[in-house]
Design an enzyme around this catalytic site. Structure first.
Site, PDB file in Angstrom:
ATOM      1  N   LYS A   1      19.037  64.042 119.079  1.00 48.56           N
ATOM      2  CA  LYS A   1      17.892  63.626 117.955  1.00 48.56           C
ATOM      3  C   LYS A   1      17.372  62.520 118.358  1.00 48.56           C
ATOM      4  O   LYS A   1      16.109  62.237 119.235  1.00 48.56           O
ATOM      5  CB  LYS A   1      18.370  63.092 116.115  1.00 48.56           C
ATOM      6  CG  LYS A   1      17.879  64.960 115.340  1.00 48.56           C
ATOM      7  CD  LYS A   1      18.278  64.554 113.835  1.00 48.56           C
ATOM      8  CE  LYS A   1      18.033  65.575 113.436  1.00 48.56           C
ATOM      9  NZ  LYS A   1      19.017  65.293 111.861  1.00 48.56           N
TER      10      LYS A   1
ATOM     11  N   GLN B   1      22.224  61.788 108.097  1.00 47.91           N
ATOM     12  CA  GLN B   1      22.778  62.546 108.996  1.00 47.91           C
ATOM     13  C   GLN B   1      22.978  63.396 107.427  1.00 47.91           C
ATOM     14  O   GLN B   1      23.777  62.289 107.076  1.00 47.91           O
ATOM     15  CB  GLN B   1      22.938  62.269 109.271  1.00 47.91           C
ATOM     16  CG  GLN B   1      23.373  63.744 110.089  1.00 47.91           C
ATOM     17  CD  GLN B   1      21.898  64.616 110.587  1.00 47.91           C
ATOM     18  OE1 GLN B   1      21.415  63.961 111.851  1.00 47.91           O
ATOM     19  NE2 GLN B   1      22.624  65.909 110.207  1.00 47.91           N
TER      20      GLN B   1
ATOM     21  N   ASP C   1      12.085  63.338 107.612  1.00 43.94           N
ATOM     22  CA  ASP C   1      12.799  64.846 106.914  1.00 43.94           C
ATOM     23  C   ASP C   1      12.146  65.126 106.002  1.00 43.94           C
ATOM     24  O   ASP C   1      12.056  66.502 105.769  1.00 43.94           O
ATOM     25  CB  ASP C   1      14.077  64.818 106.186  1.00 43.94           C
ATOM     26  CG  ASP C   1      15.651  65.184 107.768  1.00 43.94           C
ATOM     27  OD1 ASP C   1      15.060  65.111 108.120  1.00 43.94           O
ATOM     28  OD2 ASP C   1      16.684  64.123 107.068  1.00 43.94           O
TER      29      ASP C   1
END
Ligand code: NDP
Length: 291
Positions: A54, A98, A121
């Site tokens: 990422k 994460q 997200d």
């Protein structure tokens, strides 16, 4: 016969290039790059790889990326304090933690701590609510990527029967909302669904987000259906999806491979969400994704 194989690697590269162009326009207008912070707790090897990918992708798209690795055993209070600092930092447009996180941390606490505007997200209650209400908001990256693949492959979504196997907050549920918004007749299946093979056989669009290697067999698929395999399962034979690809490719009309299908789209849409967040936060007139 043989299905058309959907190339997620190429589609992901296309989205990343679009984001890169817009990130450059943003940087020029704002006098700074869009900023993404990725927080990882503990040293889970898969999380490590995802976080690194990422960060590299963000930098390649002309963004500023910051990686934070906190030790396993970090308390919720300590993590929330870090999140609050990034919430208050004007140079940070997007932030993610994460998943999965090690105990005692919990995902809902994290989702509630991140400023919804920076929640790239799209997992916060507010943003999931906005998705359900059809209001603009960061949408979870994997389901966004799936929609892009379906649309770009020319799959007819309106009026189609879409079956989503899996009901997680990260994939299945937001996927169902997006398909519904695109006017598919949408069914969500899960571990208690009765006669899953028969249900799958009714699907014009079949989305597999289960986490069980090759669970969905070729004879579960309606001839000509679009089959999108979100699953990523590590086996002795390498990475495999939730769909038995070799069987399914003979029956489906379109199909995504694993790897090289949905996976690259997730990171691409993380970048798109970060750019959108930067644009929303600054009010600069840089076109949003899909414009
Ligand atoms: P979860 O484990 O959170 O959810 C799995 C879902 O599958 C649950 O809803 C579960 O049902 C359902 N399920 C489990 N077993 C069965 C079964 N035998 N029959 C029908 N349904 C079943 O997983 P995620 O949604 O997070 O991820 C799913 C897969 O997608 C994983 O392989 C993951 O690695 C992958 N993934 C890939 C991404 C990408 O970028 N390509 C991104 C995110 C995930 P129930 O709710 O009843 O327990």
């Amino acid at each position: 016969m043989g299905a058309q194989i959907i190339d997620g690697k190429a589609a992901g590269a296309e989205v990343r290039a679009l984001v890169g162009e817009r990130a450059a326009a943003f940087s020029e207008a704002a006098g700074r790059k869009p900023g993404l912070v990725g927080i990882q707790v503990g040293e889970d090897p898969a999380s490590e790889i995802y976080q690194r990918m990422k960060a590299e992708a963000a930098e390649a798209a002309g963004m500023r990326s910051e990686r934070v690795v906190l030790p396993a055993g970090t308390s919720q209070q300590e993590l929330n304090a870090r999140i609050a600092a990034y919430n208050a930092d004007d140079a940070v447009d997007g932030m993610l933690v994460q998943l999965p996180v090690p105990a005692p941390l919990t995902e809902p606490e994290i989702a509630n701590a991140i400023d919804p505007v920076k929640d790239v997200d799209g997992f916060s209650p507010g943003n999931l609510g906005r998705l359900m209400r059809g209001e603009p908001a960061p949408v979870p990256c994997t389901p966004s990527g799936v929609m892009w693949l379906l649309e770009k492959s020319g799959v007819e979504i309106e009026g189609a029967h879409a079956v989503v196997v899996g009901r997680s907050l990260i994939v299945g549920k937001p996927q169902a909302m997006l398909l519904l918004a695109a006017n598919a007749t949408t069914t969500v299946a899960h571990s208690r669904t009765k006669d899953l093979p028969a249900l799958c056989r009714e699907a014009d669009i079949l989305i597999a987000a289960v986490g069980r290697p090759e669970m969905i067999r070729g004879d579960w698929i309606k001839p000509g259906a679009a089959v999108i395999d979100v699953g990523i399962n590590r086996t002795d034979d390498g990475l495999v999806g939730d769909v038995a690809f070799e069987e399914a490719v003979e029956v489906a009309g379109h199909i995504t491979p694993v790897p090289g299908g949905v996976g690259p789209m997730t990171i691409a849409f993380l970048l798109a969400n970060t750019l959108d967040a930067a644009v929303r936060r600054t009010g600069l007139g840089i076109p949003m994704k899909g414009d």
